[in-house]
Design a protein around this motif. Structure first.
Motif, short mmCIF file in Angstrom:
data_model
loop_
_atom_site.label_atom_id
_atom_site.label_comp_id
_atom_site.label_asym_id
_atom_site.label_seq_id
_atom_site.Cartn_x
_atom_site.Cartn_y
_atom_site.Cartn_z
N PRO A 93 -4.25 32.31 -1.58
CA PRO A 93 -3.45 33.38 -0.95
C PRO A 93 -4.38 34.39 -0.28
O PRO A 93 -5.49 34.63 -0.75
CB PRO A 93 -2.70 34.01 -2.12
N ASN A 94 -3.90 34.98 0.82
CA ASN A 94 -4.75 35.97 1.50
C ASN A 94 -4.54 37.36 0.89
O ASN A 94 -3.65 37.57 0.07
CB ASN A 94 -4.54 35.94 3.02
N ALA A 95 -5.37 38.32 1.36
CA ALA A 95 -5.35 39.66 0.75
C ALA A 95 -3.98 40.33 0.89
O ALA A 95 -3.50 41.00 -0.03
CB ALA A 95 -6.43 40.52 1.38
N GLY A 96 -3.32 40.11 2.03
CA GLY A 96 -2.00 40.72 2.26
C GLY A 96 -0.96 40.16 1.30
O GLY A 96 -0.10 40.89 0.79
N GLN A 97 -1.04 38.87 1.04
CA GLN A 97 -0.08 38.23 0.12
C GLN A 97 -0.32 38.71 -1.31
O GLN A 97 0.62 38.98 -2.06
CB GLN A 97 -0.20 36.70 0.22
N VAL A 98 -1.60 38.85 -1.68
CA VAL A 98 -1.92 39.35 -3.02
C VAL A 98 -1.41 40.79 -3.16
O VAL A 98 -0.79 41.15 -4.17
CB VAL A 98 -3.44 39.27 -3.29
N THR A 133 -9.07 35.69 -7.62
CA THR A 133 -7.85 36.28 -7.04
C THR A 133 -7.21 37.25 -8.02
O THR A 133 -6.87 38.39 -7.66
CB THR A 133 -6.85 35.18 -6.63
N ALA A 134 -7.05 36.81 -9.26
CA ALA A 134 -6.44 37.69 -10.28
C ALA A 134 -7.34 38.89 -10.52
O ALA A 134 -6.88 40.04 -10.60
CB ALA A 134 -6.22 36.92 -11.58
N ALA A 135 -8.64 38.63 -10.63
CA ALA A 135 -9.58 39.72 -10.95
C ALA A 135 -9.58 40.77 -9.84
O ALA A 135 -9.56 41.98 -10.10
CB ALA A 135 -10.97 39.15 -11.17
N GLN A 136 -9.57 40.31 -8.59
CA GLN A 136 -9.62 41.28 -7.49
C GLN A 136 -8.28 41.96 -7.27
O GLN A 136 -8.22 43.10 -6.85
CB GLN A 136 -10.11 40.59 -6.22
N SER A 137 -7.19 41.28 -7.61
CA SER A 137 -5.88 41.93 -7.50
C SER A 137 -5.83 43.14 -8.43
O SER A 137 -5.31 44.20 -8.07
CB SER A 137 -4.77 40.94 -7.87
N VAL A 138 -6.40 42.99 -9.62
CA VAL A 138 -6.35 44.08 -10.61
C VAL A 138 -7.52 45.05 -10.46
O VAL A 138 -7.35 46.27 -10.54
CB VAL A 138 -6.30 43.48 -12.05
N MET A 139 -8.71 44.53 -10.21
CA MET A 139 -9.92 45.36 -10.27
C MET A 139 -10.45 45.79 -8.90
O MET A 139 -11.40 46.55 -8.81
CB MET A 139 -11.03 44.62 -11.02
N GLY A 140 -9.84 45.26 -7.84
CA GLY A 140 -10.27 45.64 -6.49
C GLY A 140 -11.14 44.56 -5.85
O GLY A 140 -11.74 43.74 -6.55
N PRO A 141 -11.24 44.58 -4.52
CA PRO A 141 -11.88 43.49 -3.78
C PRO A 141 -13.39 43.36 -4.02
O PRO A 141 -13.97 42.31 -3.75
CB PRO A 141 -11.60 43.83 -2.31
#
Ligand code: URA
Length: 206
Positions: free
Chosen positions: A112-117, A142-150
């Motif tokens: 998934p791309n950043a916008g979808q996340v 993906t999960a880690a960056q969704s919660v902790m940032g890119p």
């Protein structure tokens, strides 16, 4: 309650069942068009441990449940080895629709791309709010960056107990499908034992 084309968790949805019902008609990004259904999280209502993956895969999309395909079977084995009962955890994904491209007859996973996340994050936040776990295990980037940032890198901080923007500690680790992709038995076993060690860290803090 009937929800039509929601893009955010409605304020009247408080528990996982209500959230799941609302998310079934989510159109916050374009992924609903090609996916079979929304795959919401599931598990123990007030689980002490929540595991967050990337997005449903082919099997999950068809069955409507998270982690029921090959990565799910590996996750189950790892939880078993770490002496964590899957029935007592809550399992979900950062993105709740399957993103895929067609290759012949097969539907191939696409990240998934950043916008979808970003579009899906309010659902994850609402799940965390409803379940109130003591620890969140982030499975893969993906999960880690969704919660902790890119800027977060699993390779740098895996297996550590970290504070998160949700005020709930997290442990980041690899995604189980990366273990499935190991090219030989030796590296697969090493990857599996590091994964189990990370899950044990989370269990000790749950
Ligand atoms: N991979 C994920 O990240 N989640 C699933 O539910 C299945 C495979």
């Amino acid at each position: 309650m009937r929800y039509q084309r929601v893009a955010q968790p409605p304020p009247e949805a408080h528990n996982v069942e209500q959230l799941k019902e609302a998310a079934a008609s989510c159109q916050a990004c374009d992924l609903w068009r090609e996916a079979t259904q929304t795959v919401f999280g599931e598990g123990a209502e007030h689980a002490r441990m929540m595991l967050v993956g990337e997005q449903p895969g082919d099997q999950e999309d068809l069955q409507g449940k998270p982690f029921v395909g090959p990565a799910g079977r590996l996750l189950e084995r790892a939880l078993d080895e770490a002496e964590i009962d899957r029935r007592r955890v809550y399992v979900t994904n950062a993105v709740k629709h399957f993103r895929w491209t067609r290759r012949g007859k097969r539907r191939l996973h696409e990240k998934p791309n950043a916008g979808q996340v970003r579009a899906c994050r309010p659902w994850l936040e609402a799940e965390i709010e409803a379940v109130k776990p003591r620890i969140i295990v982030l499975l893969g980037a993906t999960a880690a960056q969704s919660v902790m940032g890119p800027a977060f890198r699993v390779s740098k901080q895996r297996g550590e107990v970290l504070s998160s923007p949700f005020g709930i500690p997290v442990v980041a680790t690899v995604h189980p499908s990366s273990i499935l992709r190991a090219t030989d038995d030796e590296s697969r076993e090493a990857a599996m034992s590091s994964f189990v060690a990370d899950l044990r860290v989370a269990a000790r803090n749950a």
